[in-house]
Design a protein around this motif. Structure first.
Motif, short mmCIF file in Angstrom:
data_model
loop_
_atom_site.label_atom_id
_atom_site.label_comp_id
_atom_site.label_asym_id
_atom_site.label_seq_id
_atom_site.Cartn_x
_atom_site.Cartn_y
_atom_site.Cartn_z
N GLU A 150 5.12 6.31 4.60
CA GLU A 150 5.45 5.86 5.94
C GLU A 150 4.55 4.71 6.36
OE1 GLU A 150 5.32 9.09 8.65
OE2 GLU A 150 7.00 10.17 7.73
N THR A 151 3.35 4.65 5.75
CA THR A 151 2.44 3.52 5.93
C THR A 151 2.13 2.93 4.56
OG1 THR A 151 0.51 4.96 5.76
CG2 THR A 151 1.42 4.61 7.98
N LEU A 152 1.46 1.80 4.56
CA LEU A 152 1.02 1.18 3.30
C LEU A 152 -0.43 1.59 3.07
CD1 LEU A 152 1.65 -0.74 0.95
CD2 LEU A 152 0.71 -2.60 2.35
N TYR B 166 -3.99 4.32 11.97
CA TYR B 166 -4.33 3.30 10.97
C TYR B 166 -5.85 3.12 10.96
CZ TYR B 166 0.61 2.44 11.75
OH TYR B 166 1.96 2.60 11.88
N GLY B 167 -6.37 2.79 9.79
CA GLY B 167 -7.82 2.57 9.68
C GLY B 167 -8.27 2.59 8.24
N TYR B 168 -9.55 2.90 8.02
CA TYR B 168 -10.11 2.87 6.67
C TYR B 168 -11.13 3.99 6.55
CZ TYR B 168 -13.84 0.39 9.13
OH TYR B 168 -14.81 0.02 10.02
N THR B 169 -11.35 4.42 5.30
CA THR B 169 -12.37 5.44 4.98
C THR B 169 -13.10 5.01 3.71
OG1 THR B 169 -10.77 6.75 3.72
CG2 THR B 169 -11.03 7.31 6.05
N LYS C 84 -5.24 2.35 5.53
CA LYS C 84 -3.88 2.68 5.97
C LYS C 84 -3.42 1.61 6.93
CE LYS C 84 -3.87 7.66 5.24
NZ LYS C 84 -3.60 8.98 5.83
N LEU C 85 -2.37 0.90 6.53
CA LEU C 85 -1.90 -0.27 7.27
C LEU C 85 -0.47 -0.06 7.77
CD1 LEU C 85 -3.16 -2.92 4.69
CD2 LEU C 85 -4.24 -2.34 6.86
N PRO C 86 -0.14 -0.56 8.97
CA PRO C 86 1.28 -0.50 9.44
C PRO C 86 2.14 -1.47 8.65
CG PRO C 86 -0.04 -1.77 10.96
CD PRO C 86 -1.01 -1.22 9.95
N ILE C 87 3.42 -1.16 8.55
CA ILE C 87 4.34 -2.02 7.81
C ILE C 87 5.61 -2.22 8.63
CG2 ILE C 87 3.51 -1.34 5.52
CD1 ILE C 87 5.99 0.52 5.39
N LYS C 88 6.38 -3.22 8.25
CA LYS C 88 7.72 -3.46 8.74
C LYS C 88 8.63 -3.69 7.55
CE LYS C 88 6.82 -5.51 13.27
NZ LYS C 88 7.03 -6.71 14.14
N HIS C 89 9.79 -3.07 7.60
CA HIS C 89 10.76 -3.29 6.53
C HIS C 89 11.57 -4.53 6.81
CE1 HIS C 89 10.16 0.54 4.39
NE2 HIS C 89 9.91 1.05 5.61
N LYS C 90 11.77 -5.30 5.78
CA LYS C 90 12.52 -6.55 5.94
C LYS C 90 14.00 -6.28 6.12
CE LYS C 90 11.43 -10.05 3.35
NZ LYS C 90 11.12 -10.86 2.15
#
Length: 927
Positions: free
Chosen positions: A849-851, A899-902, A920-926
């Motif tokens: 669901e996220t990248l 979203y964030g980092y560890t 963990k990054l947000p994404i958009k589907h093309k």
């Protein structure tokens, strides 16, 4: 007929009305209530049997009756309850009921019992012999005769009085059971067993024998009923006899021979109701109007002819010709092959012409029937007793009767289908209504066409009166022809509506005409004098034929053959009162005695009208409108007395209704009411709603302003973090090292690699600057940027740096730019730069669901890197941790996700072997 379907198979024993003019019927299947529109069965739980008898009513309208199980019931407020049950010593096989002049109920059985309003016995009189039916005297006392004797018991205001009858001649020993009755103001008595009749002096209790009458002997069981001045005699045989002046008439007529009359009752409207077994109730609105002489159920009469004497000739549907004289019917011919549509004759003629399959002539004198010709006879016009014109389906025939029979001659020029003929004896002209219009033949045989307004005339009927031809038409009323031309016209009308008359006869300056709507009498101006079908009691029957006989009119309608007296004038009648019986609001009955205000959700209103009359239901209509809703009057038939408005809007209304026959009556009922507006239409709600709306708008405005301010702040922080990221990518160490690497390549004379390095470095700078103002970039573009950056770092680390990029086929997604490179740089500078030996960097991407981006290095670990940093007291400007952290917070708020980092230290045998960073990054589907 009343209740013909409802009481089919039911035996009616008694009828009564309460004070509201509502009918109750006592039957073998219980008690029925009839309110002129609907029947309702009245149940009584304690009744031991369903058959009830002997209706009586007190002054307050409470009704009493009994069954054969010695139970007496009271009917009040539409409910039936057990009022009194006779004890064993009181029971009798024959119970009678009466109301005394003190309004108490009197039961006649083995004892005479007087009951008060609560069913308590006030007085009891023992009875030794059979008790006759009670007789209500003119003083409203109640008299009982003891059978087989001269004793008469009278109840008068709480007292029993004993009287002895005096007989002339003395025949007390032969008296059985007396039935006392009134006729034409005189009192009589009859012995129900011997049928001997007496005149009765009620003051002196004297009985005088009258010679016997066959009326009372026609039936073994005798029942007498009184209606006003009339006495009705019925019994176990069918039919009834009505006496209205003498108890021993020289002759009498038996009425309703097809019905077993079980009760006769005169209601408050003046109708006489004759109850029957199995066939409902016969209703006679006016006793002065004679009924049909015969209904001819098996072979209906279709046409008739009347001689000036009392002889009547009838034609039937089965082709039979019947003579009616002296109250008897005599067939003239055998059944024919066709319905007889018309019978024709003249006063002086010996012959009656008819068509029962062929045109034939009946000789009035000899009684013989002769054949004339084969054709379909439509009309006959007599010129003289032995000369006539025959109108047929193929034209006009001239017919002359003689000693040798009939001579027939076809009229040239009149070969069209003929509908009616009339002969003008003054001008010797023949008028023929034909399929070609109205034709006229003069004395010389010349034929011409009569027109009106330059149009052909197609008459419905025609007749002569006072030298003029009257022609009834469909659209132009009745045209008057004076022998030369049409001089005038009459428009017969009812309630301003013109009536097209199928047949007309004219008598004494009035037109008698029939139409599908009935039989009417008009004056010569077309004004309605009276609706004959209504006045004479056949409003629901279709008119087939009619003819004059002196002051009488013989009429054939679908109910039979009836003789009516045209000089008869109806007595002034009291119009029934129209009432607003019930109002239902949202299907619930409400009190409608006063003006009402209804709630906003009470929008369905039903009005129930009531008109207490049994007469002329076919011609009675309701006219109504709801002021505030209807613009015009609406009309309903008599039985459609429920008027419903399903969804009225808020407002004030007045319901107005009236009823009448043919024309609108003057009596009006009305009801005013108001439906409140819904709360959301009221001023206080509207004001409150406006204020609330403004407050909401203000609140939303402030909320949006805060959101915009917060979003603006986030955008500024995001831009700042992007700038920090750019700065971190473009930090002086990286630029300096890159330039040193380029210088080193130039000094070595490696022009090709130095050129490639410079190109790659410039590509990295350009891409970084291009992506910095975008919220999302393609995944492939981010990977390309990382590859360019890593290729430059590999030159710095020489051959000691090995890296892998695993994208696992991810495509068609977009992610925020410049988020991954700072973490790679951090791994290189802090983890791998100080490591001796082989340096490895692995970058892996996973798409859910996220990248998810995982950066692993085999560097010295975070603890050792931190120690070196503290020892060197030099802070590497890799990137601003605060800026990247803020950027992740902004992305989490904007895209509603986590979203964030560890960071994770990697160990092996308690020795640090590297570091793992998970982003963990947000994404958009093309697509």
């Amino acid at each position: 007929m009343l209740g013909e379907e409802k009481f089919k198979g039911v035996e009616i024993y008694d009828v009564i009305q309460d004070n509201n003019e509502i009918y109750y019927f006592a039957t073998n299947s219980g008690i029925y209530r009839y309110d002129y529109y609907n029947y309702q069965k009245i149940e009584c739980d304690k009744a031991k049997s369903s058959s009830v008898f002997n209706f009586v009513s007190d002054k307050s309208g409470v009704i009493y009756c009994n069954n054969l199980n010695n139970q007496v019931f009271r009917i009040k407020d539409k409910e039936c309850s057990l009022f009194y049950e006779l004890q064993e010593a009181e029971t009798s096989s024959d119970i009678s009921l009466a109301i005394g002049n003190d309004d108490n109920l009197i039961i006649g059985a083995k004892k005479i019992i007087v009951l008060d309003k609560k069913g308590k016995a006030l007085l009891i009189f023992p009875v030794r012999y059979y008790l006759s039916a009670p007789y209500i005297t003119l003083k409203n006392t109640v008299q009982f005769h003891f059978s087989n004797g001269d004793t008469l018991i009278e109840y008068d205001n709480g007292k029993f009085l004993k009287h002895h009858l005096v007989f002339e001649p003395a025949e007390a020993s032969t008296i059985n059971s007396l039935k006392i009755f009134l006729l034409s103001g005189s009192t009589f008595a009859i012995d129900l067993k011997t049928k001997k009749t007496y005149s009765y002096d009620a003051q002196n209790f004297k009985l005088k024998l009258i010679p016997g009458s066959s009326i009372f002997s026609r039936s073994e069981s005798l029942r007498l009923y009184q209606t006003g001045k009339e006495l009705w005699v019925a019994g176990t045989l069918r039919g009834t006899v009505m006496l209205n002046n003498k108890v021993d008439p020289d002759n009498f007529e038996l009425f309703y021979k097809d019905y077993l009359i079980s009760d006769i009752y005169e209601d408050k409207e003046g109708n006489v109701l004759l109850s029957t077994f199995d066939k409902g109730v016969l209703v006679i609105p006016d006793l002065n109007i004679p009924d049909v002489i015969n209904s001819f159920h098996d072979d209906p009469v279709t046409t008739l002819f009347v001689n000036k004497n009392t002889e009547l000739v009838l034609g039937t549907a089965q082709g039979t010709l019947i003579k009616y004289a002296n109250n008897s019917f005599t067939p003239i011919n055998q059944a024919g092959k066709r319905t007889i549509e018309g019978i024709y004759s003249a006063t002086e003629s010996d012959f009656v012409l008819f068509d029962d399959g062929q045109i034939r002539a009946y000789n009035k004198t000899s009684g013989k029937i002769s054949n004339i010709t084969q054709a379909s006879l439509k009309d006959v016009a007599f010129v003289s007793p032995d000369r006539s014109y025959l109108g047929t389906n193929t034209g006009v025939l001239k017919c002359i009767s003689g000693a040798k029979g009939f001579k027939i001659e076809k009229i040239s020029g009149l070969e069209h289908r003929i509908y009616s003929l009339e002969y003008d004896p003054f001008n010797k002209k023949l008028f023929a209504a034909s399929s070609k219009g109205l034709l006229i033949m003069d004395s010389l045989g010349g034929i011409s066409n009569i027109t009106y307004n330059k149009m052909d005339i197609y008459p419905l009927d025609q007749c002569f009166y006072n030298g003029n031809l009257y022609v009834s038409t469909q659209k132009n009323g009745v045209l008057i022809f004076n022998g030369k031309q049409i001089t005038d016209s009459i428009s017969p009308h009812i309630s301003k509506t013109n009536e097209a008359l199928d047949k007309i006869l004219i008598r004494k300056n009035s037109i008698i005409g029939s139409s599908p709507n009935g039989l009417f009498e008009f004056d010569l101006n077309g004004n309605l004098i009276k609706p004959l079908h209504t006045v004479f009691g056949f409003p629901n029957h279709s008119i087939l034929d009619f003819a004059f006989q002196d002051n009488f009119l013989w009429v054939i309608h679908s109910g039979g053959v009836q003789k009516i007296d045209l000089s008869y004038s109806q007595p002034a009648k009291v119009n029934p009162t129209l009432t607003l019986k019930t109002i239902y609001l949202n299907d619930k009955e409400i009190d409608h005695t006063s003006y009402s205000s209804f709630k906003s959700d009470e929008r369905k209103v039903e009005f129930v009208l009531a008109l207490n009359t049994l007469r002329n239901h076919k011609n009675i209509h309701y006219y109504y409108k709801l002021l505030g809703y209807d613009n015009t009057w609406n009309t309903n038939d008599f039985n459609e007395n429920k008027i419903t408005y399903n969804a009225l809007a808020a407002g004030s209304y007045t319901f107005v209704a009236k009823a009448g026959e043919n024309e609108v009556a003057e009596q009006i009922v009305n009801y005013c009411f108001t439906i409140s507006a819904p709360f959301y239409y009221r001023w206080w709600f509207i004001t409150s709603a406006i204020i609330l709306f403004l407050l909401i708008v203000l609140w939303v405005y402030k909320l949006q302003l805060n959101i915009q301010q917060k979003k603006s702040k986030q955008i500024n922080e995001l831009n700042a973090s992007k700038l920090t990221a750019i700065q971190s990518q473009m930090n002086p160490h990286f630029i300096f090292n890159s330039l040193n690497s380029i210088q080193d390549l130039v000094l070595k004379g490696d022009v090709e690699n130095s050129y490639s390095y410079i190109t790659t470095f410039s590509n990295l700078v350009r891409r970084t600057l291009n992506y910095s103002d975008k919220d999302f970039i393609d995944f492939d573009q981010e990977i390309k940027l990382l590859e360019i950056y890593l290729s430059l770092e590999k030159l710095r680390f020489k051959k000691d740096l090995q890296y892998t990029l695993e994208t696992k086929g991810i495509e068609n997604v977009m992610l925020p730019p410049l988020m991954i490179q700072p973490f790679i740089e951090n791994a290189l500078i802090h983890g791998l730069l100080h490591k001796e030996g082989e340096r490895k960097l692995r970058i892996t991407f996973k798409l859910n669901e996220t990248l998810e981006c995982i950066i692993e290095d085999n560097g010295i670990g975070r603890e050792k890197a931190k120690a070196i940093k503290q020892r060197q007291k030099v802070e590497h400007e890799s990137f601003s941790g605060k800026a990247i952290h803020n950027r992740f917070e902004i992305l989490s708020n904007v895209f509603k996700g986590k979203y964030g980092y560890t960071y994770e230290d990697l160990y092996e045998n308690n020795e640090s072997i590297g570091t793992r960073v998970t982003l963990k990054l947000p994404i958009k589907h093309k697509f």
